[in-house]
Write a protein that holds these residues in place. Structure first.
Motif, PDB file in Angstrom:
ATOM      1  N   SER A  11       0.934  -1.202  -0.150  1.00 36.71           N
ATOM      2  CA  SER A  11      -0.043  -0.096   0.053  1.00 36.71           C
ATOM      3  C   SER A  11       0.972   1.259   0.123  1.00 36.71           C
ATOM      4  CB  SER A  11      -1.002   0.156   1.121  1.00 36.71           C
ATOM      5  OG  SER A  11      -0.265  -0.311   2.288  1.00 36.71           O
ATOM      6  N   ASP A  12       2.119   1.308   0.440  1.00 29.48           N
ATOM      7  CA  ASP A  12       2.870   2.309   0.414  1.00 29.48           C
ATOM      8  C   ASP A  12       3.090   2.726  -0.901  1.00 29.48           C
ATOM      9  OD1 ASP A  12       3.525   1.978   3.189  1.00 29.48           O
ATOM     10  OD2 ASP A  12       5.131   0.995   2.856  1.00 29.48           O
ATOM     11  N   TYR A  13       3.199   1.901  -1.919  1.00 21.56           N
ATOM     12  CA  TYR A  13       3.712   2.500  -3.384  1.00 21.56           C
ATOM     13  C   TYR A  13       2.208   2.859  -4.116  1.00 21.56           C
ATOM     14  CZ  TYR A  13       7.851   0.093  -2.048  1.00 21.56           C
ATOM     15  OH  TYR A  13       8.930  -0.049  -1.172  1.00 21.56           O
ATOM     16  N   ASP A  14       1.442   1.941  -3.505  1.00 21.17           N
ATOM     17  CA  ASP A  14      -0.047   2.241  -4.371  1.00 21.17           C
ATOM     18  C   ASP A  14      -0.542   3.763  -4.035  1.00 21.17           C
ATOM     19  OD1 ASP A  14      -0.064  -0.360  -5.142  1.00 21.17           O
ATOM     20  OD2 ASP A  14      -1.377  -1.046  -3.589  1.00 21.17           O
ATOM     21  N   GLN A  15      -0.080   4.159  -2.767  1.00 15.36           N
ATOM     22  CA  GLN A  15      -0.197   5.536  -2.567  1.00 15.36           C
ATOM     23  C   GLN A  15       0.657   6.367  -3.626  1.00 15.36           C
ATOM     24  OE1 GLN A  15       0.708   6.801   1.721  1.00 15.36           O
ATOM     25  NE2 GLN A  15      -1.391   5.871   2.172  1.00 15.36           N
ATOM     26  N   TRP A  16       2.048   6.055  -3.897  1.00 14.39           N
ATOM     27  CA  TRP A  16       2.588   6.735  -5.054  1.00 14.39           C
ATOM     28  C   TRP A  16       1.764   7.067  -6.135  1.00 14.39           C
ATOM     29  CZ3 TRP A  16       8.475   4.917  -4.742  1.00 14.39           C
ATOM     30  CH2 TRP A  16       9.043   4.940  -3.485  1.00 14.39           C
ATOM     31  N   TRP A  67       3.881   3.329 -10.545  1.00 18.55           N
ATOM     32  CA  TRP A  67       4.817   3.320  -9.494  1.00 18.55           C
ATOM     33  C   TRP A  67       3.810   2.351  -8.452  1.00 18.55           C
ATOM     34  CZ3 TRP A  67      10.001   3.966  -9.044  1.00 18.55           C
ATOM     35  CH2 TRP A  67      10.384   4.738 -10.334  1.00 18.55           C
ATOM     36  N   ASP A  68       2.786   1.764  -8.882  1.00 19.98           N
ATOM     37  CA  ASP A  68       2.229   1.096  -7.947  1.00 19.98           C
ATOM     38  C   ASP A  68       2.826  -0.490  -7.764  1.00 19.98           C
ATOM     39  OD1 ASP A  68       1.328   0.496 -10.841  1.00 19.98           O
ATOM     40  OD2 ASP A  68       0.727  -1.213  -9.801  1.00 19.98           O
ATOM     41  N   TYR A  69       2.561  -0.858  -6.544  1.00 21.49           N
ATOM     42  CA  TYR A  69       3.499  -2.283  -6.030  1.00 21.49           C
ATOM     43  C   TYR A  69       3.358  -3.320  -7.280  1.00 21.49           C
ATOM     44  CZ  TYR A  69       5.531  -6.113  -3.211  1.00 21.49           C
ATOM     45  OH  TYR A  69       6.368  -6.843  -2.857  1.00 21.49           O
ATOM     46  N   ALA A  70       2.351  -3.625  -7.779  1.00 25.19           N
ATOM     47  CA  ALA A  70       2.188  -4.635  -8.743  1.00 25.19           C
ATOM     48  C   ALA A  70       3.039  -4.506  -9.923  1.00 25.19           C
ATOM     49  CB  ALA A  70       0.700  -4.457  -9.344  1.00 25.19           C
ATOM     50  N   SER A  71       3.343  -2.916 -10.276  1.00 24.90           N
ATOM     51  CA  SER A  71       4.223  -2.765 -11.351  1.00 24.90           C
ATOM     52  C   SER A  71       5.603  -2.877 -11.050  1.00 24.90           C
ATOM     53  CB  SER A  71       3.951  -1.243 -11.979  1.00 24.90           C
ATOM     54  OG  SER A  71       2.610  -1.262 -12.340  1.00 24.90           O
ATOM     55  N   LEU A  72       5.730  -2.516  -9.639  1.00 26.21           N
ATOM     56  CA  LEU A  72       7.273  -2.641  -9.039  1.00 26.21           C
ATOM     57  C   LEU A  72       7.713  -3.922  -8.674  1.00 26.21           C
ATOM     58  CD1 LEU A  72       6.938   0.807  -6.993  1.00 26.21           C
ATOM     59  CD2 LEU A  72       7.769   0.445  -9.350  1.00 26.21           C
ATOM     60  N   LEU A  73       6.763  -4.817  -8.449  1.00 29.02           N
ATOM     61  CA  LEU A  73       7.115  -6.290  -7.942  1.00 29.02           C
ATOM     62  C   LEU A  73       8.291  -6.887  -8.631  1.00 29.02           C
ATOM     63  CD1 LEU A  73       7.178  -8.450  -5.617  1.00 29.02           C
ATOM     64  CD2 LEU A  73       4.798  -9.198  -6.804  1.00 29.02           C
ATOM     65  N   PRO A  74       8.074  -6.942 -10.108  1.00 22.81           N
ATOM     66  CA  PRO A  74       8.981  -7.685 -11.112  1.00 22.81           C
ATOM     67  C   PRO A  74      10.361  -7.024 -10.887  1.00 22.81           C
ATOM     68  CG  PRO A  74       6.774  -6.994 -12.338  1.00 22.81           C
ATOM     69  CD  PRO A  74       6.675  -6.187 -10.775  1.00 22.81           C
ATOM     70  N   TYR A  75      10.474  -5.640 -10.667  1.00 21.15           N
ATOM     71  CA  TYR A  75      11.717  -5.334 -10.587  1.00 21.15           C
ATOM     72  C   TYR A  75      12.440  -5.551  -9.323  1.00 21.15           C
ATOM     73  CZ  TYR A  75      11.179  -2.501 -14.716  1.00 21.15           C
ATOM     74  OH  TYR A  75      10.900  -2.301 -16.105  1.00 21.15           O
ATOM     75  N   PHE A  76      11.653  -5.687  -8.149  1.00 17.45           N
ATOM     76  CA  PHE A  76      12.145  -6.087  -6.916  1.00 17.45           C
ATOM     77  C   PHE A  76      12.472  -7.496  -6.963  1.00 17.45           C
ATOM     78  CE2 PHE A  76       9.378  -2.800  -4.302  1.00 17.45           C
ATOM     79  CZ  PHE A  76      10.489  -2.246  -3.850  1.00 17.45           C
ATOM     80  N   LEU A  94      16.992   3.275 -21.309  1.00 17.21           N
ATOM     81  CA  LEU A  94      17.722   2.610 -22.342  1.00 17.21           C
ATOM     82  C   LEU A  94      16.255   2.338 -23.248  1.00 17.21           C
ATOM     83  CD1 LEU A  94      19.858   0.008 -20.384  1.00 17.21           C
ATOM     84  CD2 LEU A  94      20.521   2.264 -21.741  1.00 17.21           C
ATOM     85  N   GLY A  95      15.211   2.893 -22.973  1.00 15.97           N
ATOM     86  CA  GLY A  95      13.867   2.742 -23.833  1.00 15.97           C
ATOM     87  C   GLY A  95      13.397   1.510 -24.065  1.00 15.97           C
ATOM     88  N   ARG A  96      13.621   0.748 -22.913  1.00 18.54           N
ATOM     89  CA  ARG A  96      12.996  -0.532 -22.830  1.00 18.54           C
ATOM     90  C   ARG A  96      11.633  -0.501 -22.158  1.00 18.54           C
ATOM     91  NH1 ARG A  96      18.183  -2.938 -20.145  1.00 18.54           N
ATOM     92  NH2 ARG A  96      19.450  -3.255 -21.842  1.00 18.54           N
ATOM     93  N   PRO A  97      10.796  -1.547 -22.708  1.00 24.95           N
ATOM     94  CA  PRO A  97       9.301  -1.419 -22.073  1.00 24.95           C
ATOM     95  C   PRO A  97       9.408  -2.031 -20.655  1.00 24.95           C
ATOM     96  CG  PRO A  97       9.687  -3.546 -23.624  1.00 24.95           C
ATOM     97  CD  PRO A  97      10.846  -2.581 -23.841  1.00 24.95           C
ATOM     98  N   PRO A  98       8.414  -1.489 -19.773  1.00 21.92           N
ATOM     99  CA  PRO A  98       8.692  -1.920 -18.369  1.00 21.92           C
ATOM    100  C   PRO A  98       8.241  -3.388 -18.290  1.00 21.92           C
ATOM    101  CG  PRO A  98       6.629  -0.606 -18.758  1.00 21.92           C
ATOM    102  CD  PRO A  98       7.624  -0.645 -20.145  1.00 21.92           C
ATOM    103  N   LEU A  99       8.862  -3.871 -17.179  1.00 18.46           N
ATOM    104  CA  LEU A  99       8.505  -5.491 -17.034  1.00 18.46           C
ATOM    105  C   LEU A  99       7.215  -5.398 -16.780  1.00 18.46           C
ATOM    106  CD1 LEU A  99      11.387  -6.411 -14.654  1.00 18.46           C
ATOM    107  CD2 LEU A  99      11.274  -6.843 -16.967  1.00 18.46           C
ATOM    108  N   GLN A 100       6.442  -6.648 -17.239  1.00 18.54           N
ATOM    109  CA  GLN A 100       5.093  -6.832 -17.013  1.00 18.54           C
ATOM    110  C   GLN A 100       4.756  -6.861 -15.585  1.00 18.54           C
ATOM    111  OE1 GLN A 100       3.025  -9.088 -19.771  1.00 18.54           O
ATOM    112  NE2 GLN A 100       1.412  -8.250 -18.351  1.00 18.54           N
ATOM    113  N   ALA A 101       3.626  -6.224 -15.148  1.00 13.88           N
ATOM    114  CA  ALA A 101       3.268  -5.905 -13.838  1.00 13.88           C
ATOM    115  C   ALA A 101       2.750  -7.418 -13.503  1.00 13.88           C
ATOM    116  CB  ALA A 101       2.030  -4.892 -13.723  1.00 13.88           C
ATOM    117  N   ALA A 102       2.935  -7.456 -11.800  1.00 13.41           N
ATOM    118  CA  ALA A 102       2.533  -8.605 -11.187  1.00 13.41           C
ATOM    119  C   ALA A 102       0.903  -8.859 -11.435  1.00 13.41           C
ATOM    120  CB  ALA A 102       2.806  -8.716  -9.803  1.00 13.41           C
ATOM    121  N   ALA A 103       0.448 -10.257 -11.547  1.00 14.20           N
ATOM    122  CA  ALA A 103      -0.900 -10.275 -11.568  1.00 14.20           C
ATOM    123  C   ALA A 103      -1.527  -9.652 -10.421  1.00 14.20           C
ATOM    124  CB  ALA A 103      -1.426 -11.730 -11.839  1.00 14.20           C
TER     125      ALA A 103
END
Ligand code: FAD
Length: 544
Positions: free
Chosen positions: A105-110, A118-127, A535-544
């Motif tokens: 929820s910290d990131y969902d607030q972002w 910048w929601d958690y589901a989008s960041l989780l693949p990078y973590f 680097l102009g790469r597409p973002p990693l696929q957000a977590a389901a």
């Protein structure tokens, strides 16, 4: 003074948690050439490697910037220390090695602030991508990444009692702060390798790739300012070995100096509020009012409890036991040297209406006075443990400003700790909740008298006096180059400095609000995510 020059595709300022990840990704095959500039040294002493020894690095000017705040108005004018890592690895070379991400929820607030992606589901693949987690790969953890994440291998004997008391409080107990149920109290994982050595961001992301031709690392390189020509960052000016250097960037300058130094460097470069710059005789290159504002760190306090059982560090720090533990650590077999003296950590919601955890809790089997002792030389130190609590999402905001245009003069820092009414209400709530925890039946045979404060505050006024006299921060500064969409934002959702080309800030200074966990993992994740953007790469696929 001689001026020497060099040219690179990218220049990264600061080899800390974020900067090391950025330098790794941008120097990968085909990406470009990178100059990584770090003001400190190599940060590879034995003390850096032993997680238990972290506190020895915090106030040593060789390993930490050892800064202080201005007198804090909410703390009766008391000044607070501001330890920041200095050297390869940055603050990750001196921190407590505690590794978690906080609450989703910290990131969902972002994301709610208008920061798409910048929601958690989008960041989780990078973590997950940066980690080599001891549990292996699954929906919540990564495997095969650069950062080894290990369990605390020698938990405290106090842990099961404290966790039972947490249950009796009705708070969640979790066995994995990065798993299915990341909220609650438990044992945090550590950024420590499988042999129990600290793994700083440098150890994880740079040490294995120092032979890359595309990467040049310079230590002892104090960056003065970023050079801007026609609205574009074209290089940096720095000093090293008594000489003045200019390095030019063909593509981008990435500022990763951390939450204190990044705004400081922007201000020295003429990027910030015009009025403030003019008063210091610095010509404004780009008027950006938010630089150095919105600084936040979590206000925290603690109390100490006498322990009725010999379960604290006093047991482990008797010289013979300590010596054995160090041999065990040196042999790569864990022991107390391989982690902080953690009993339990985490974040909880003290009120059901909270959208995200509002209280950070840390129970430690040691106090700041704990040290190695010799039997026969006076009585053994008393058994005590420490209960610390911090406001997870403080409302008070502070600032970083320049004291002088001279790069060797430390900046002025003020957190304004406990100046917002909501923060004093919350820290009181933290104290009372944790006093309640200590009184739970699960701790009846463990917790003795409260030894600090020496007398129980009689009323709210005395409690406030105590809290203001001991409060500090968690050493998690952030927000001073806020990412966002409003007028006070310094960078946009791709960490580009607003209104300028070729310049990004990528470090904890861009976090728009506090996270309820520990920020090192987030700072590394940020570096990985922004490099895909660069680097102009597409973002990693957000977590389901
Ligand atoms: C005492 C302490 C304990 C902590 N404990 C934990 C913990 O247990 N777990 C956790 O997750 N987080 C912890 N943290 C916080 C965490 O380590 C930081 O939030 C994180 O490392 C910040 O990363 P960063 O990249 O923003 O900055 P940093 O890692 O601080 O990196 C900034 C780098 O820039 C360099 N630099 C600064 N100015 C210049 C200049 N002018 N020229 C060149 N280089 C420059 C610095 O020397 C440094 O190497 C702790 C922090 C401290 C200080």
């Amino acid at each position: 003074m001689t001026v020497r020059g060099s040219e690179h595709d990218f220049i990264v300022i600061g080899a800390g948690s974020s900067g090391c990840v950025v330098a790794n990704r941008l120097s990968a095959v085909g990406a470009g050439t990178v100059l990584l500039l770090e003001a400190g040294g190599t940060a590879n002493s034995l003390l850096h490697k032993i997680p238990l020894a972290a506190t020895k690095l915090w106030f040593n000017p060789k390993t930490s910037w050892s800064l202080w705040t201005d007198p804090e108005p909410g703390l009766d004018g008391r000044r607070l220390p501001v330890p920041r890592g200095k050297g390869l690895g940055g603050s990750s070379a001196i921190n407590g090695t505690v590794y978690n991400r906080g609450s989703p929820s910290d990131y969902d607030q972002w994301s709610d602030l208008g920061l798409d992606g910048w929601d958690y589901a989008s960041l989780l693949p990078y973590f997950r991508r940066i980690e080599d987690h001891w549990r292996g790969a699954d929906a919540h953890h990564g495997s095969g990444g650069e950062a080894p994440v290990s369990p605390l291998r020698t938990p405290s004997r106090l842990t099961p009692y404290v966790l039972d008391a947490v249950r009796q409080m009705g708070w969640p107990v979790t066995d994995d702060l990065m798993g299915e149920c990341p909220e609650g109290i438990g044992l945090s994982d550590l950024h420590v390798d499988r042999r129990g050595r600290r793994s700083s961001a440098y150890d994880a992301f740079i040490a294995p790739i120092t032979s890359r031709d595309a990467l040049e690392i310079q230590t002892g390189a104090l960056v003065h300012r970023v050079l801007i020509e026609d609205g574009r960052a074209v290089g940096v000016e720095y000093s090293r070995d008594g000489a003045r250097w200019i390095a030019r960037a063909r593509r981008e300058v990435i500022l990763s100096g951390g939450a204190i130094a990044s705004p400081e460097i922007l201000l020295r470069s003429g990027i910030g509020p015009t009025e403030e710059l003019t008063s210091l005789g610095i010509a404004t290159v780009h008027d950006l009012p938010g630089v150095g504002r919105n600084l936040t760190d979590q206000p925290g306090a603690s109390f100490e409890v006498a322990c009725k059982q010999p379960f604290t560090s006093t047991h482990d720090l008797r010289i013979d036991r300590f010596a054995r533990a160090m041999v065990q650590w040196a042999a790569g077999r864990g022991g107390i040297g391989a982690g902080p003296p953690m009993v339990a950590v985490g974040s909880v919601r003290t009120r059901p209406e909270c959208r995200t955890p509002d209280l950070r809790v840390t129970v430690t089997g040691a106090t700041m006075a704990s040290k190695v002792w010799w039997p026969g030389f006076g009585p053994p130190p008393p058994h005590r443990f420490m209960v610390s609590f911090a406001v997870a999402h403080p409302k008070s905001r502070g600032s970083i400003t320049l004291a002088s245009a001279d790069p060797s003069t430390p900046p002025r820092i003020v957190y304004n700790v406990l100046t917002a009414d909501a923060d004093i209400v919350q820290i009181r709530r933290g104290y009372r909740s944790l006093r309640e925890l200590i009184a739970k039946p699960a701790l009846a045979d463990i917790a003795g008298d409260i030894v600090r404060p020496a007398t129980e505050p009689a009323d709210e006024r005395e409690l406030d006096q105590y809290l203001r006299s001991v409060a500090g921060t968690t050493s998690h500064p952030m927000g001073s180059c806020k990412m966002g969409v409003g007028a006070d934002a310094v960078v946009d959702g791709e960490c580009r400095v607003r209104g300028l080309a070729g310049l990004r800030v990528v470090d904890a200074s861009v976090f728009p609000t506090q996270i309820s966990g520990n920020p090192h993992a987030t700072a590394m994740m940020l570096g990985a995510k922004v490099c895909d953007m660069i680097l102009g790469r597409p973002p990693l696929q957000a977590a389901a």
